[in-house]
Design an enzyme around this catalytic site. Structure first.
Site, PDB file in Angstrom:
ATOM      1  N   HIS A 125      11.917  -2.829 -68.573  1.00 58.97           N
ATOM      2  CA  HIS A 125      10.918  -1.986 -67.918  1.00 58.97           C
ATOM      3  C   HIS A 125      11.143  -0.531 -68.294  1.00 58.97           C
ATOM      4  CE1 HIS A 125       9.079  -5.069 -65.277  1.00 58.97           C
ATOM      5  NE2 HIS A 125      10.247  -5.662 -65.459  1.00 58.97           N
TER       6      HIS A 125
ATOM      7  N   ASP B 246      11.143 -16.114 -66.492  1.00 57.07           N
ATOM      8  CA  ASP B 246      10.670 -15.027 -65.622  1.00 57.07           C
ATOM      9  C   ASP B 246       9.687 -15.586 -64.589  1.00 57.07           C
ATOM     10  OD1 ASP B 246      10.406 -12.490 -64.565  1.00 57.07           O
ATOM     11  OD2 ASP B 246       8.959 -11.802 -66.059  1.00 57.07           O
TER      12      ASP B 246
ATOM     13  N   GLU C 140      17.163  -7.301 -61.435  1.00 59.78           N
ATOM     14  CA  GLU C 140      16.076  -6.680 -62.194  1.00 59.78           C
ATOM     15  C   GLU C 140      15.531  -5.540 -61.333  1.00 59.78           C
ATOM     16  OE1 GLU C 140      12.199  -7.793 -64.918  1.00 59.78           O
ATOM     17  OE2 GLU C 140      12.610  -9.001 -63.149  1.00 59.78           O
TER      18      GLU C 140
ATOM     19  N   HIS D 161       2.419 -14.324 -72.518  1.00 61.19           N
ATOM     20  CA  HIS D 161       3.150 -13.063 -72.550  1.00 61.19           C
ATOM     21  C   HIS D 161       3.324 -12.506 -73.955  1.00 61.19           C
ATOM     22  CE1 HIS D 161       4.072 -14.032 -68.375  1.00 61.19           C
ATOM     23  NE2 HIS D 161       4.493 -12.804 -68.238  1.00 61.19           N
TER      24      HIS D 161
ATOM     25  N   HIS E  20      16.780 -15.696 -66.392  1.00 59.98           N
ATOM     26  CA  HIS E  20      15.829 -14.780 -65.758  1.00 59.98           C
ATOM     27  C   HIS E  20      14.759 -15.593 -65.032  1.00 59.98           C
ATOM     28  CE1 HIS E  20      13.219 -10.890 -66.293  1.00 59.98           C
ATOM     29  NE2 HIS E  20      13.122 -11.402 -65.078  1.00 59.98           N
TER      30      HIS E  20
ATOM     31  N   ASN F  50       7.213  -7.033 -73.331  1.00 61.81           N
ATOM     32  CA  ASN F  50       6.599  -6.837 -72.031  1.00 61.81           C
ATOM     33  C   ASN F  50       7.310  -5.726 -71.270  1.00 61.81           C
ATOM     34  OD1 ASN F  50       4.520  -9.210 -71.632  1.00 61.81           O
ATOM     35  ND2 ASN F  50       6.307 -10.062 -72.668  1.00 61.81           N
TER      36      ASN F  50
ATOM     37  N   GLY G 171       5.026 -11.667 -63.983  1.00 64.50           N
ATOM     38  CA  GLY G 171       5.909 -12.826 -64.114  1.00 64.50           C
ATOM     39  C   GLY G 171       5.132 -14.003 -64.673  1.00 64.50           C
TER      40      GLY G 171
ATOM     41  N   ASP H 244       5.287 -18.736 -73.225  1.00 58.55           N
ATOM     42  CA  ASP H 244       4.261 -19.516 -72.534  1.00 58.55           C
ATOM     43  C   ASP H 244       2.893 -19.375 -73.171  1.00 58.55           C
ATOM     44  OD1 ASP H 244       3.758 -16.888 -71.872  1.00 58.55           O
ATOM     45  OD2 ASP H 244       3.676 -17.201 -69.705  1.00 58.55           O
TER      46      ASP H 244
END
Length: 390
Positions: free
Chosen positions: A196, A275, A130, A252, A60, A220, A310, A249
């Protein structure tokens, strides 16, 4: 090619010391205790003091170094491919966004042209869509104007004239009208990922039963996990066959939640993804993402009121972050190599260092710094040469 004095993480993700690895025609043909003789003209490497691990796979990623998959040009994909190789990524799924159908087809054209050429770094493992089958309520930075209800007919029209295997993953919000029928038609050809979505637990559970076996950037763009309504997060974490993406990271997902999710997923279901958008590898500033201006400050993306859009991270940085949280190195390695390979159904070809598999390999020094990267037996990154160029 022969690699001598190799300490490596083998197919069982255990440490093997002082091995000799033979690579022929892009595949590993031997992992042995013996120092084997090969013709003098063959390439030989001494990997003393280095650790050989499987190449990372990012399923991704939207972009890097100012380029985006949705730009629809081959040079953008080449730039991303080279950048990823420096980060230990040997294979990736270029990812589009919610766009007009013609714009997505342009991305498909560039992706097909890219895989016909000699790859400069990481190899493309199939395109990811996506969108457009995402919830307007949870579309985030993506443009709701281009959202569509799930439809196998739409995918057939979109891919008309393209090879059937060009697209590998399709994201879908299972609560949308037509989702159940689309899932039943598409599940045999594509990896379907819950994304989503405002789906509740029952809806998400039903979708998993119908063939959605993966979750996009867990937590997310989903309803929060609640003790009264577990939602899509609860359904995905609960199902022992479902794999889940994690953006590791530190932005997120809160580290405490990340560690909890890791315990629930175990070492076989966690799949680390970046992402990443075009700002990855770039300085702070403003960047376009699917027609929306995203501000980047200290690596954090923001498309308004602090909302993330992102990331600017990469799998190598996420791997190091996992280690800093106390995640065992072999568990972290699985999440960036064999687990994403299993999602794509290519674990017999890549994702671990075993005889018969592609020689997709990363050499780390004792400080876990990337020294060399091979993709299908070809050296695509060498830190010594890179530093010499500087």
């Amino acid at each position: 090619m022969r690699l001598n004095h190799v300490d490596l993480i083998d197919g069982e993700f255990t440490l093997q010391k002082d091995r000799t690895v033979i690579v022929e025609n892009g595949r590993i043909t031997s992992i042995s205790n013996d120092i084997l003789s090969i013709p003098a003209e063959e390439e030989t490497w001494d990997l003393s003091d280095l650790l050989l691990v499987p190449g990372f796979i990012d399923i991704h990623i939207h972009g890097a170094l100012g380029q985006d998959v949705s730009d629809g040009n081959v040079n953008a994909l080449k730039t991303i491919s080279s950048y990823l190789a420096e980060k230990g990524v040997t294979g990736f799924c270029p990812t589009t966004m919610m766009l007009p159908q013609e714009a997505i087809r342009n991305a498909l054209k560039s992706a097909e042209a890219f895989r016909q050429e000699n790859f400069p770094g990481a190899i493309m493992l199939g395109l990811r869509l996506e969108g457009p089958f995402l919830s307007k309520e949870k579309c985030g930075v993506q443009n709701p104007e281009y959202a569509k209800d799930p439809s196998s007919k739409y995918i057939e029209e979109l891919l008309s004239g393209f090879p059937e295997d060009l697209v590998r993953i399709i994201d879908i919000a299972p609560e949308l009208p037509g989702a159940e029928e689309a899932i039943m038609h598409l599940k045999e050809k594509y990896v379907l990922s819950m994304a989503h979505t405002a789906a509740g637990y029952d809806c998400a559970k039903k979708a998993i039963g119908h063939g959605v076996r993966h979750g996009t950037h867990l937590f997310n763009a989903m309803n929060p996990l609640s003790h009264h309504e577990p939602g899509a997060v609860g359904a995905l974490l609960e199902d022992q066959e479902a794999t889940c993406e994690l953006i590791c990271d530190g932005l997120h997902i809160h580290p405490a939640v990340l560690k909890l999710a890791w315990k629930l997923l175990g070492e076989d279901r966690a799949v680390v993804v970046s992402d990443a958008m075009r700002a990855s590898g770039m300085p702070d500033g403003e960047y376009d993402l699917g027609g929306t201006i995203v501000k980047v400050s200290q690596g954090r993306t923001d498309f308004g009121n602090g909302k993330l859009a992102g990331s600017t991270t990469d799998l190598y940085s996420e791997f190091l972050f996992l280690l800093s949280l106390g995640i065992p190195v072999t568990s972290a390695l699985r999440s960036v190599s064999i687990n994403p390979a299993r999602v794509l159904g290519i674990e017999e070809l890549t994702g671990s260092l075993e005889v018969g598999k592609y020689a997709d390999m990363v050499a780390l020094d004792k400080h876990n710094r990337i020294q060399k990267v091979w993709v299908r037996g070809r050296l695509v990154f060498d830190l010594t040469k890179k530093e010499g160029e500087r």
